[in-house]
Write a protein that holds these residues in place. Structure first.
Motif, PDB file in Angstrom:
ATOM      1  N   THR A 148      55.558  23.247  95.781  1.00 61.11           N
ATOM      2  CA  THR A 148      56.200  24.434  95.388  1.00 61.11           C
ATOM      3  C   THR A 148      57.345  25.033  96.534  1.00 61.11           C
ATOM      4  OG1 THR A 148      54.795  25.209  93.794  1.00 61.11           O
ATOM      5  CG2 THR A 148      56.408  26.550  94.053  1.00 61.11           C
TER       6      THR A 148
ATOM      7  N   SER B 188      47.750  23.946  95.662  1.00 56.69           N
ATOM      8  CA  SER B 188      46.605  24.609  94.839  1.00 56.69           C
ATOM      9  C   SER B 188      46.396  23.394  93.802  1.00 56.69           C
ATOM     10  CB  SER B 188      46.928  25.601  94.149  1.00 56.69           C
ATOM     11  OG  SER B 188      48.060  25.448  93.366  1.00 56.69           O
TER      12      SER B 188
ATOM     13  N   ASN C 113      46.832  23.283  91.025  1.00 55.90           N
ATOM     14  CA  ASN C 113      47.685  23.204  89.847  1.00 55.90           C
ATOM     15  C   ASN C 113      49.104  22.410  90.327  1.00 55.90           C
ATOM     16  OD1 ASN C 113      48.136  25.431  91.202  1.00 55.90           O
ATOM     17  ND2 ASN C 113      48.341  26.709  89.335  1.00 55.90           N
TER      18      ASN C 113
HETATM   19  C1  LIG Z   1      48.793  28.051  90.302  1.00 58.44           C
HETATM   20  O1  LIG Z   1      47.914  28.919  89.999  1.00 58.44           O
HETATM   21  C2  LIG Z   1      47.844  30.326  90.447  1.00 58.44           C
HETATM   22  C3  LIG Z   1      46.695  31.091  89.808  1.00 58.44           C
HETATM   23  O2  LIG Z   1      46.420  30.646  88.604  1.00 58.44           O
HETATM   24  C4  LIG Z   1      49.185  30.825  90.350  1.00 58.44           C
HETATM   25  O3  LIG Z   1      49.084  31.925  91.057  1.00 58.44           O
HETATM   26  C5  LIG Z   1      50.157  30.096  90.732  1.00 58.44           C
HETATM   27  O4  LIG Z   1      51.508  30.516  90.781  1.00 58.44           O
HETATM   28  C6  LIG Z   1      50.198  28.683  90.223  1.00 58.44           C
HETATM   29  N1  LIG Z   1      51.178  27.729  90.969  1.00 58.44           N
HETATM   30  C7  LIG Z   1      52.008  26.991  90.271  1.00 58.44           C
HETATM   31  C8  LIG Z   1      52.768  26.005  91.175  1.00 58.44           C
HETATM   32  O5  LIG Z   1      51.912  26.997  89.194  1.00 58.44           O
END
Ligand SMILES: *[C@@H]1O[C@H](CO)[C@@H](O)[C@H](O)[C@H]1NC(C)=O
Ligand SMILES: *[C@@H]1O[C@H](CO)[C@@H](O)[C@H](O)[C@H]1NC(C)=O
Ligand SMILES: *[C@@H]1O[C@H](CO)[C@@H](O)[C@H](O)[C@H]1NC(C)=O
Ligand SMILES: *[C@@H]1O[C@H](CO)[C@@H](O)[C@H](O)[C@H]1NC(C)=O
Ligand SMILES: *[C@@H]1O[C@H](CO)[C@@H](O)[C@H](O)[C@H]1NC(C)=O
Ligand SMILES: *[C@@H]1O[C@H](CO)[C@@H](O)[C@H](O)[C@H]1NC(C)=O
Ligand SMILES: *[C@@H]1O[C@H](CO)[C@@H](O)[C@H](O)[C@H]1NC(C)=O
Ligand SMILES: *[C@@H]1O[C@H](CO)[C@@H](O)[C@H](O)[C@H]1NC(C)=O
Ligand SMILES: *[C@@H]1O[C@H](CO)[C@@H](O)[C@H](O)[C@H]1NC(C)=O
Ligand SMILES: *[C@@H]1O[C@H](CO)[C@@H](O)[C@H](O)[C@H]1NC(C)=O
Ligand SMILES: *[C@@H]1O[C@H](CO)[C@@H](O)[C@H](O)[C@H]1NC(C)=O
Ligand SMILES: CC(=O)N[C@H]1CO[C@H](CO)[C@@H](O)[C@@H]1O
Length: 633
Positions: A256, A263, A265
């Protein structure tokens, strides 16, 4: 002898047709159909992959028969089993990251599965590679996969016997060693390559430097050290055209923009011979690797101009292993001199300001693709940012192999991570992959249950190979997570997990050790062979048969076939049965010298930070040379 070597190198250089259109590191225009749509939704395999797998399966069916016959399984009729099959058994191999350690331990493990390795059908799992459908690498594991594939499907036996690639006797930052002229040429060549790409109108990132540097070690036999060698060009190799090689995939992470920490995700990207993209809902698209660098509008080629040569093989391999990001993260934890630290931080600071610490893919092929589901961050940017595939902790590249579209029956997961202070794995990667299925990014994939890291260690699950997901029916509670009506538990492959262990050599060198004598290199490879083969099939004479049991398991479950007594015994020996032991165990010391049988519980105590220090020094000098030379030239 020398004559032969020169001739063969020349022949190779002339015969390979995997080149960029400019015959250099610079991408350039290539022909393509007008209005070509180069982006598609990730709702199926690409037609190229589907076709490859169809043909590959004809080969793996036969090779698997050979393997299973050789495995000496009792109460199991190979022909009978295959007669009852209405599909092929798909085997996936996954090699983890972990720098040169992962590349070399992985090389030994790969050699144990390769029937081209001398005696491997007796003392190893020889023929399993030939029976495999997919071969996946990440970071250091991708150096292994990329080296073997992009050197015309060479073998580890050949690499060790002929020493034509993988000369690691000098660190990559000090390529020529005592030969200063060679080192200077190394940096000027890299600098020239980058200039050519820049002059052709493309941004370059630090990963371009890294990829070009790596290529000197991996494509040593090529006169241009792989400057013009493209990833998609592997489709021109004989071993690809006749489907001799498993379908290779390399994994990277999307980062990102504006963040450093990745992370669970994060978006997982894969590079296959034909495509690059992600199955994750945050992208859920693939583009054609061959046309990376092409300007698109909503997935269509703009202006009828396609670009080729952007998918340099070293760049792809460098992207999956952009380890330098980790220096930025770790630099403050080391005890190096403050002057040096500040020099490095100045350099790295400069780089990261321009987002140059990661791989830049610009133009972003997915930009403005409004037709398909995708997150704003990736699609709304004119640049695609990718980093080391291990940065989301999933250091074993399992994700491409648990995609139900790929129909994988069994995954051999080779974990050469450095999780503990002493640089051994502790299952962290498996835990991260398990947890990901519960996030939106999991998108209906199923990953079997695994225990916590303490249990991995206390139950000796890293001392010997461990099978996860032995009983697919036990996974049904995972099926309800995500919208998975389309899938069944049998779509979740059984995982044969094998962690790095010492047998004849302490193969737990730190991730940032960049220098290996040939003796050390070969010792690590040999230890890797012993890991995968359970010490040349001596620790368990039934090891080949037990591997056979794991391979046929999902099909037996689908067809409701009872396991043989032998397979039941194997599963008792190797399956994780759900037990936990979360106690913090005391340290156990075991001998530093001599051969171990790999079964001891490994001690936990502090490791060293010396080689990290060393490497940061040499990287700093390397970077300084680039900057200095950059200023001169
Ligand atoms: C990943 O998950 C976290 C917590 O759930 C969130 O704060 C964050 O924005 C997410 N990142 C993305 C790239 O989706
Ligand atoms: C690649 O290897 C095959 C044998 O496996 C050989 O026939 C072919 O000529 C080689 N190709 C190149 C380009 O060297
Ligand atoms: C290795 O396996 C392949 C596929 O089964 C087979 O064609 C080949 O002859 C084998 N090679 C050796 C050296 O056994
Ligand atoms: C292969 O096996 C044969 C017979 O067991 C043995 O004589 C030979 O030394 C082995 N070769 C290697 C390279 O291990
Ligand atoms: C793309 O991402 C970079 C890095 O985060 C950011 O600086 C830039 O503004 C973004 N561009 C667009 C068009 O959003
Ligand atoms: C279209 O291609 C021409 C010729 O290559 C180039 O001069 C022009 O800038 C391109 N236009 C766009 C919008 O990319
Ligand atoms: C390291 O520490 C310095 C000073 O405390 C800080 O400015 C810098 O951002 C830190 N770097 C990283 C990568 O954490
Ligand atoms: C997306 O499309 C809009 C409108 O055509 C254009 O202005 C913008 O530059 C495009 N963005 C990217 C990242 O291509
Ligand atoms: C396992 O490895 C992770 C990652 O390095 C580490 O944070 C954790 O403390 C380790 N746990 C055990 C029990 O070794
Ligand atoms: C390798 O492992 C051994 C045994 O666990 C340990 O004593 C040694 O310190 C480790 N070496 C490194 C570099 O972590
Ligand atoms: C793990 O291995 C150690 C050392 O070999 C042994 O003492 C212990 O009983 C084993 N634990 C289990 C659960 O098998
Ligand atoms: C099985 C599943 O949930 N698939 C979904 C994966 O993500 C894409 C994009 O969001 C969806 O369209 C699929 O249905």
């Amino acid at each position: 002898m020398i004559g032969i070597v020169i001739v063969s190198v020349l022949y190779w250089t002339l015969a390979v047709v995997a080149w960029s259109p400019t015959d250099s590191y610079a991408p350039g225009p290539i022909d393509c159909p007008s209005d070509l749509q180069i982006v598609r939704p990730a709702d199926s395999l690409s037609s190229g992959e589907a076709e490859y797998i169809k043909e590959r399966n004809k080969i793996t069916d036969e090779a698997l028969k050979t393997f299973l016959i050789n495995a000496n399984m009792s109460d199991f009729d190979v022909d009978n089993f295959f007669d009852g099959l209405n599909r092929s058994i798909n085997i996936g191999l996954a090699f983890s990251g972990g720098g040169y350690r992962a590349m070399l331990v992985g090389a030994g493990e790969l050699a144990a599965l390769d029937n081209r390795t001398t005696n491997s059908t007796k003392s190893g799992l020889g023929g399993l590679l030939q029976a495999s459908t997919y071969l996946v690498g990440l970071s250091g594991g991708n150096w292994l996969v990329g080296s073997v594939i992009m050197n015309n499907w060479t073998s580890i036996q050949d690499i060790v016997d002929h020493n034509q690639i993988w000369d690691l006797s000098n660190s990559i930052a000090n390529y020529g060693g005592l030969n200063v002229v060679k080192t200077v040429k190394f940096y000027t060549d890299i600098n020239d390559d980058l200039d050519e790409k820049r002059d052709a109108g493309f941004d370059v990132s630090f990963t371009d430097t890294w990829g070009r540097a790596l290529s000197h070690q991996f494509f040593t036999g090529l006169e241009d050290k792989g400057a013009a060698l493209t990833w998609s060009g592997m489709t021109e190799f004989d071993a690809f055209k006749d489907h001799t090689m498993p379908y290779p995939i390399v994994v990277a992470n999307g980062r990102t923009p504006g963040t450093f920490i990745i992370s669970g995700n994060s978006t997982i990207f894969e590079f296959s011979p034909y495509e690059m993209g992600s199955w994750d809902p945050s992208l859920y698209q693939f583009t054609q690797v061959k046309y990376l660098g092409t300007q698109t509008q909503n997935g269509k080629v703009s202006n009828n101009t396609c670009i080729g040569g952007y998918d340099n093989a070293g760049l792809v391999m460098g992207t999956s292993s952009s380890l330098f990001n980790q220096f930025i993260l770790q630099i403050n934890t080391t005890s190096i001199s403050s002057t040096l630290t500040s020099i490095i931080e100045t350099i790295l600071g400069k780089v990261s300001k321009d987002e140059n610490d990661i791989a830049i893919y610009k133009p972003n092929p997915f930009a403005n693709t409004t037709d398909f589901a995708a997150s704003e961050a990736i699609v709304k940017n004119d640049t695609l940012y990718l980093v080391d595939g291990g940065e989301d902790l999933q250091n074993i590249p399992l994700y491409p192999l648990i995609q139900p579209e790929r129909n994988v029956d069994v995954i051999f997961a080779f974990d050469n991570s450095a999780d503990t202070n002493q640089n051994w794995p502790n299952g962290t990667s498996m835990i991260a992959s398990h947890n990901r299925q519960f996030l939106p990014q999991g998108n209906g994939t199923i990953f079997p249950y695994v225990p916590d890291a303490d249990s991995f260690r206390n139950l000796n699950l890293t001392s010997r190979p461990t099978f996860f997901g032995c009983d697919a029916r036990n996974l049904s509670s995972l099926l309800t997570n995500g919208n998975s009506s389309k899938y069944t538990v049998y779509d979740s492959p059984l995982i044969v997990y094998t962690a790095n262990r010492p047998f004849s050599y302490y193969s737990n060198v730190t991730t940032f050790t960049l220098k290996y004598s040939n003796t050390e290199r070969n010792s690590i490879i040999k230890n890797g062979y012993e890991i995968a083969s359970r010490l040349n099939n001596t620790l368990d004479p039934e090891w080949q048969a037990c591997v056979g049991c794991a391979i046929i398991r999902r099909q037996q479950e689908r067809a409701n076939i009872e396991q043989s007594d032998q397979c039941k015994r194997c599963f008792e020996r190797y399956c994780w049965n759900g037990e936990l032991d979360t106690s913090k165990s005391p340290e156990i010391n075991f001998t530093e010298t001599g051969t171990t049988n790999g079964t001891e519980t490994l001690p936990k105590n502090s490791g060293n930070s010396f080689s990290k220090h060393q490497i940061i020094q040499s990287v700093a000098y390397g970077l300084l040379s680039v900057l200095v030379l950059g200023a001169i030239y």
